[in-house]
Motif scaffolding. Structure first.
Motif, PDB file in Angstrom:
ATOM      1  N   PRO A 275       0.857  -1.195   0.000  1.00  0.00           N
ATOM      2  CA  PRO A 275       0.000   0.000   0.000  1.00  0.00           C
ATOM      3  C   PRO A 275       0.892   1.243   0.000  1.00  0.00           C
ATOM      4  O   PRO A 275       1.744   1.398   0.884  1.00  0.00           O
ATOM      5  CB  PRO A 275      -0.795  -0.134   1.298  1.00  0.00           C
ATOM      6  CG  PRO A 275       0.059  -0.975   2.194  1.00  0.00           C
ATOM      7  CD  PRO A 275       0.904  -1.857   1.311  1.00  0.00           C
ATOM      8  N   ILE A 288      -2.311   0.480  -4.608  1.00  0.00           N
ATOM      9  CA  ILE A 288      -1.458  -0.690  -4.353  1.00  0.00           C
ATOM     10  C   ILE A 288      -0.384  -0.747  -5.423  1.00  0.00           C
ATOM     11  O   ILE A 288      -0.679  -0.788  -6.627  1.00  0.00           O
ATOM     12  CB  ILE A 288      -2.287  -1.987  -4.352  1.00  0.00           C
ATOM     13  CG1 ILE A 288      -3.317  -1.951  -3.221  1.00  0.00           C
ATOM     14  CG2 ILE A 288      -1.374  -3.208  -4.186  1.00  0.00           C
ATOM     15  CD1 ILE A 288      -4.300  -3.099  -3.243  1.00  0.00           C
ATOM     16  N   LEU A 317      -1.940  -5.346   3.789  1.00  0.00           N
ATOM     17  CA  LEU A 317      -2.364  -6.315   2.789  1.00  0.00           C
ATOM     18  C   LEU A 317      -2.097  -7.721   3.298  1.00  0.00           C
ATOM     19  O   LEU A 317      -1.159  -7.966   4.055  1.00  0.00           O
ATOM     20  CB  LEU A 317      -1.627  -6.087   1.468  1.00  0.00           C
ATOM     21  CG  LEU A 317      -1.976  -4.789   0.736  1.00  0.00           C
ATOM     22  CD1 LEU A 317      -0.965  -4.532  -0.382  1.00  0.00           C
ATOM     23  CD2 LEU A 317      -3.382  -4.835   0.177  1.00  0.00           C
ATOM     24  N   LEU A 328      -7.387  -6.689   1.987  1.00  0.00           N
ATOM     25  CA  LEU A 328      -6.941  -5.388   2.467  1.00  0.00           C
ATOM     26  C   LEU A 328      -7.615  -5.092   3.802  1.00  0.00           C
ATOM     27  O   LEU A 328      -8.834  -5.202   3.931  1.00  0.00           O
ATOM     28  CB  LEU A 328      -7.298  -4.289   1.450  1.00  0.00           C
ATOM     29  CG  LEU A 328      -7.073  -2.840   1.909  1.00  0.00           C
ATOM     30  CD1 LEU A 328      -5.581  -2.546   2.051  1.00  0.00           C
ATOM     31  CD2 LEU A 328      -7.723  -1.860   0.927  1.00  0.00           C
TER      32      LEU A 328
END
Length: 434
Positions: A275, A288, A317, A328
């Motif tokens: 992320p 991402i 993640l 997520l």
């Protein structure tokens, strides 16, 4: 072998030997009870290999002492690779466990949203066998070599892949001690210092990923570094190859992004995921960042919704519950307005397939903050319930929204990863034994 002693039936077919899994234990037991040399010579080599390839790591290490032929077979890179291959892992899928790293100690202050520990009172690294009660586990000791070199109060596990741990001594201070470690066979590789450091590029924020490149049968450490003191805050990338033992610079990362050193990566389907966030019209938005380890190419993957960067917002993640995509976890850490959202990408790479499974607020009369760690085999989610002074590990049933206390609490830092024992590093001459 005595004439009245018989061995389990092994059938040969055009695709190779068929071995009844129930017979393997009997065969290996016979290997210990009978004369090893005589037993080793009574089977064709392909049958011996088919038997050995299904044995757990500790049994294989013992088998290297049986005879030179077996040792040569087991330490062969082809055997080591096959032993950790998906086909063999499918046979032993119950051997995939959860690695839990917990640290408690004295704290001094917060540093970029994290509590800094200047003295560790207790540190536990344990493998949990993910049974329903979560009470079957064994402890692992960090190798002494890492403890003697560390500059931070503790070393963190930044990635686990095929039984290999990537360790980093970079929690709060600019330090460059990185290791690849196989606790099952007690071997350790010390990684040379990376190219991007404070003394070469001034202040930075770095995220690290670790995974396997199937195109070259190579394990790689990827370091994504945002330079904080340079104009435009560019983000650079460099890759360490276990095969060559060297770092390679990849230059500036495209798409343009800024890393968040607090966020961990996840390795899935040959690709690393982080992320990250980027500047758009003066605001910061998350997306991402992916990196294909074979092609060594970065890509952009969308979040499930437009999410603005906030200092108190945590992103993590993970692999999804069915192991076929990614998940997520978004967590707002403000005590007065905290929440946890759990999302799963049902179809990997398809933005429209993002599905929100649950939203949770503070829990109980103490208003403990929920922080998700990973999915379990059962489909439940490991969650930390936290307040300013403690953390409590629980298991969340997504359907009933009920928590089950797992009897683990009192640690200020907790991290979880998937772990399966392997023979990797057994054939590496530069791997230190301890």
């Amino acid at each position: 072998m005595h004439k009245n002693e018989t061995l389990p039936q092994i059938r040969l077919c055009s695709s190779g030997p068929e071995i009844d899994m129930e017979d393997i234990q009997n065969i290996t037991q016979g290997m210990h009870e009978l004369k090893f040399g005589e037993m080793a010579g009574s089977f064709p080599q392909e049958i011996i290999q088919e038997i050995l390839i299904r044995l757990p790591v500790k049994s294989l290490i013992k088998c290297t002492c049986v005879c030179k032929t077996w040792k040569s077979m087991i330490i062969n890179p082809s055997f080591i690779r096959t032993h950790v291959s998906p086909a063999v892992q499918f046979v032993n899928q119950n051997d995939i466990h959860l690695l839990l790293h917990r640290v408690s100690g004295l704290q001094m202050t917060t540093f970029f949203g994290q509590k800094v520990m200047y003295k560790v009172n207790d540190e536990v690294l344990s493998v949990h066998y993910d049974n329903q009660a979560f009470d079957h586990y064994s402890k692992i000791e960090f190798p002494v070599a890492t403890q003697g070199k560390k500059h931070n109060s503790y070393i963190r596990v930044v990635g686990i892949c095929d039984g290999l741990f990537c360790l980093a001594d970079d929690m709060f201070r600019y330090c460059y001690n990185f290791f690849i470690w196989n606790p099952a066979i007690r071997k350790l590789v010390t990684i040379p210092w990376p190219n991007v450091r404070f003394d070469t590029h001034a202040g930075y924020d770095a995220s690290i990923g670790f995974g396997f490149d199937a195109t070259t049968n190579n394990y790689k450490v990827v370091r994504v570094v945002t330079l904080l003191d340079q104009h435009g805050t560019p983000t650079l990338a460099e890759v360490y190859s276990l095969a060559t033992g060297t770092w390679t610079s990849l230059g500036c990362v495209s798409p343009t992004c800024l890393t968040d050193g607090r966020a961990s990566s996840v390795f899935f389907n040959g690709v690393l995921h982080w992320p990250v966030f980027c500047k758009t019209n003066g605001d910061l938005y998350y997306f991402i960042l992916t990196f294909h380890l074979g092609k060594e190419v970065f890509r952009k993957m969308p979040m499930p919704k437009i999410i603005k960067w906030k200092f108190d917002l945590g992103m993590q993640l993970s692999v999804s519950d069915n192991r076929k995509s990614i998940a997520l976890f978004t967590m707002d850490n403000r005590f007065e307005d905290s929440f946890l959202e759990i999302w799963v990408m049902k179809e990997y790479g398809i933005k429209e397939s993002w599905t929100k499974l649950i939203t949770l607020g503070p829990q109980g009369p103490e208003r403990l903050l929920p922080r998700a760690l990973c999915f379990r085999k059962s489909g439940e989610v490991l969650v930390l319930l936290t307040d300013k002074s403690r953390q409590e590990l629980v298991s969340l049933d997504l359907e009933s929204k009920q928590f089950k206390n797992l009897g683990i609490s009192g640690y200020q830092y907790c991290n979880v990863g998937f772990y399966k024992e392997s023979l990797l590093l057994l054939d590496k001459s530069n791997a230190e034994s301890y």
